[in-house]
Every structure is written in C-alpha cells, then in structure tokens.
Motif scaffolding. Structure first.
Motif, PDB file in Angstrom:
ATOM      1  N   LEU A  26       0.805  -1.217   0.000  1.00  0.00           N
ATOM      2  CA  LEU A  26       0.000   0.000   0.000  1.00  0.00           C
ATOM      3  C   LEU A  26       0.842   1.273   0.000  1.00  0.00           C
ATOM      4  O   LEU A  26       0.306   2.376  -0.011  1.00  0.00           O
ATOM      5  CB  LEU A  26      -0.948  -0.008   1.206  1.00  0.00           C
ATOM      6  N   GLY A  27       2.165   1.122   0.026  1.00  0.00           N
ATOM      7  CA  GLY A  27       3.037   2.292  -0.057  1.00  0.00           C
ATOM      8  C   GLY A  27       3.637   2.743   1.257  1.00  0.00           C
ATOM      9  O   GLY A  27       4.212   3.831   1.332  1.00  0.00           O
ATOM     10  N   PHE A  28       3.508   1.942   2.315  1.00  0.00           N
ATOM     11  CA  PHE A  28       4.052   2.295   3.621  1.00  0.00           C
ATOM     12  C   PHE A  28       5.238   1.397   3.955  1.00  0.00           C
ATOM     13  O   PHE A  28       5.223   0.209   3.664  1.00  0.00           O
ATOM     14  CB  PHE A  28       2.986   2.135   4.712  1.00  0.00           C
ATOM     15  N   LYS A  29       6.234   1.973   4.587  1.00  0.00           N
ATOM     16  CA  LYS A  29       7.390   1.208   5.030  1.00  0.00           C
ATOM     17  C   LYS A  29       7.327   1.061   6.547  1.00  0.00           C
ATOM     18  O   LYS A  29       6.891   1.973   7.255  1.00  0.00           O
ATOM     19  CB  LYS A  29       8.672   1.926   4.643  1.00  0.00           C
ATOM     20  N   ASP A  65      -6.497  -0.356  18.354  1.00  0.00           N
ATOM     21  CA  ASP A  65      -6.380   1.098  18.308  1.00  0.00           C
ATOM     22  C   ASP A  65      -5.355   1.436  17.245  1.00  0.00           C
ATOM     23  O   ASP A  65      -4.309   0.808  17.170  1.00  0.00           O
ATOM     24  CB  ASP A  65      -5.942   1.657  19.660  1.00  0.00           C
ATOM     25  N   PHE A  66      -5.681   2.386  16.398  1.00  0.00           N
ATOM     26  CA  PHE A  66      -4.679   2.843  15.446  1.00  0.00           C
ATOM     27  C   PHE A  66      -4.839   4.325  15.211  1.00  0.00           C
ATOM     28  O   PHE A  66      -5.885   4.909  15.433  1.00  0.00           O
ATOM     29  CB  PHE A  66      -4.683   2.035  14.139  1.00  0.00           C
ATOM     30  N   HIS A  67      -3.752   4.931  14.794  1.00  0.00           N
ATOM     31  CA  HIS A  67      -3.697   6.369  14.564  1.00  0.00           C
ATOM     32  C   HIS A  67      -3.150   6.612  13.167  1.00  0.00           C
ATOM     33  O   HIS A  67      -2.141   6.019  12.788  1.00  0.00           O
ATOM     34  CB  HIS A  67      -2.771   7.021  15.604  1.00  0.00           C
ATOM     35  N   ALA A  68      -3.819   7.450  12.406  1.00  0.00           N
ATOM     36  CA  ALA A  68      -3.352   7.785  11.057  1.00  0.00           C
ATOM     37  C   ALA A  68      -3.082   9.278  10.977  1.00  0.00           C
ATOM     38  O   ALA A  68      -3.897  10.086  11.413  1.00  0.00           O
ATOM     39  CB  ALA A  68      -4.397   7.391  10.017  1.00  0.00           C
ATOM     40  N   ASP A  69      -1.943   9.628  10.456  1.00  0.00           N
ATOM     41  CA  ASP A  69      -1.564  11.023  10.245  1.00  0.00           C
ATOM     42  C   ASP A  69      -1.142  11.152   8.787  1.00  0.00           C
ATOM     43  O   ASP A  69       0.022  10.976   8.446  1.00  0.00           O
ATOM     44  CB  ASP A  69      -0.420  11.400  11.193  1.00  0.00           C
ATOM     45  N   LEU A  70      -2.124  11.372   7.921  1.00  0.00           N
ATOM     46  CA  LEU A  70      -1.882  11.378   6.480  1.00  0.00           C
ATOM     47  C   LEU A  70      -2.230  12.740   5.894  1.00  0.00           C
ATOM     48  O   LEU A  70      -3.258  13.323   6.213  1.00  0.00           O
ATOM     49  CB  LEU A  70      -2.740  10.311   5.788  1.00  0.00           C
ATOM     50  N   ILE A  76      -4.615   8.774   1.620  1.00  0.00           N
ATOM     51  CA  ILE A  76      -5.922   8.814   2.286  1.00  0.00           C
ATOM     52  C   ILE A  76      -6.891   7.878   1.577  1.00  0.00           C
ATOM     53  O   ILE A  76      -7.679   7.183   2.216  1.00  0.00           O
ATOM     54  CB  ILE A  76      -6.463  10.259   2.340  1.00  0.00           C
ATOM     55  N   SER A  77      -6.811   7.817   0.249  1.00  0.00           N
ATOM     56  CA  SER A  77      -7.724   6.944  -0.498  1.00  0.00           C
ATOM     57  C   SER A  77      -7.456   5.468  -0.220  1.00  0.00           C
ATOM     58  O   SER A  77      -8.311   4.628  -0.482  1.00  0.00           O
ATOM     59  CB  SER A  77      -7.614   7.226  -2.000  1.00  0.00           C
ATOM     60  N   PRO A  80      -9.249   2.505   3.442  1.00  0.00           N
ATOM     61  CA  PRO A  80     -10.053   1.284   3.588  1.00  0.00           C
ATOM     62  C   PRO A  80      -9.209   0.008   3.502  1.00  0.00           C
ATOM     63  O   PRO A  80      -9.429  -0.933   4.264  1.00  0.00           O
ATOM     64  CB  PRO A  80     -11.060   1.373   2.435  1.00  0.00           C
ATOM     65  N   GLU A  81      -8.223  -0.023   2.601  1.00  0.00           N
ATOM     66  CA  GLU A  81      -7.353  -1.197   2.488  1.00  0.00           C
ATOM     67  C   GLU A  81      -6.440  -1.321   3.702  1.00  0.00           C
ATOM     68  O   GLU A  81      -6.170  -2.427   4.171  1.00  0.00           O
ATOM     69  CB  GLU A  81      -6.520  -1.107   1.217  1.00  0.00           C
ATOM     70  N   VAL A  82      -5.962  -0.190   4.200  1.00  0.00           N
ATOM     71  CA  VAL A  82      -5.128  -0.187   5.409  1.00  0.00           C
ATOM     72  C   VAL A  82      -5.942  -0.717   6.584  1.00  0.00           C
ATOM     73  O   VAL A  82      -5.477  -1.565   7.345  1.00  0.00           O
ATOM     74  CB  VAL A  82      -4.598   1.233   5.711  1.00  0.00           C
ATOM     75  N   LYS A  83      -7.172  -0.225   6.710  1.00  0.00           N
ATOM     76  CA  LYS A  83      -8.044  -0.663   7.800  1.00  0.00           C
ATOM     77  C   LYS A  83      -8.234  -2.177   7.754  1.00  0.00           C
ATOM     78  O   LYS A  83      -8.143  -2.850   8.785  1.00  0.00           O
ATOM     79  CB  LYS A  83      -9.394   0.046   7.704  1.00  0.00           C
TER      80      LYS A  83
END
Length: 97
Positions: A26-29, A65-70, A76-77, A80-83
């Motif tokens: 998804l583009g995250f390391k 629990d998760f925190h997103a800072d995007l 951001i789009s 849903p896949e990250v979730k």
C-alpha cells in the motif's frame, strides 16, 4: 538489576510480518515498534534530532487502536485497504476489543 527485553511472541512476529507485507504493497514502510505500537510511514523526515515517519499509521499490538496522520490524498484513499490489513492482523492475534 537485570535488563528485561520485551520480545514479541513468535505468532505475533509472524502476523506482524504479514501486516508489513500488506502495508508495503500500500506504499508504507515499516518504521519501528515502540511501547506496544508499530509505526509505518510513507516517507521519513527529520524531526528535531531524529528521523521520524511522515504520512504515518501507528497500530497497537496489544489492543485495537490505530492512529493515522496522512496528508497525501493518494494515501488517504488507501485507508479502507489499510483498515482491512490492520483488522486482519488483530483477528490473527485474537484481539476483538
């Protein structure tokens, strides 16, 4: 005094490797694990004296629990896949609440 090392159980390490694979697609390391939180970042930036993730998502390996800072709309789009990847991790860990 002895130094106690926090080691994740083998099953959690395996589940975390699966999550890392999903997040990478998804583009995250993977950034780091600290205090029961695992952080993934899309980019790294200088934050005072250290390198820190930018456009990041942190999840707890102990409870749901998760925190997103995007800031980037393309990331951001992907929320849903990250979730779903995070929920799959929690399900594999047996965490329901």
């Amino acid at each position: 005094m002895s130094a106690e090392t926090k080691v994740l159980p083998a099953s959690t390490r395996t589940n975390l490797e699966v999550l890392k694979h999903h997040m990478k697609k998804l583009g995250f390391k993977y950034y780091k694990e600290k205090d029961g939180w695992v952080t993934f970042g899309a980019r790294l930036m200088m934050n005072g004296e250290e390198v820190a993730p930018d456009d990041c998502i942190s999840i707890s390996v102990r409870f749901i629990d998760f925190h997103a800072d995007l800031w980037a709309f393309d990331l951001i789009s992907k929320l849903p896949e990250v979730k779903q990847a995070i929920l799959d991790f929690y399900e594999a860990e047996g965490i329901k609440e």
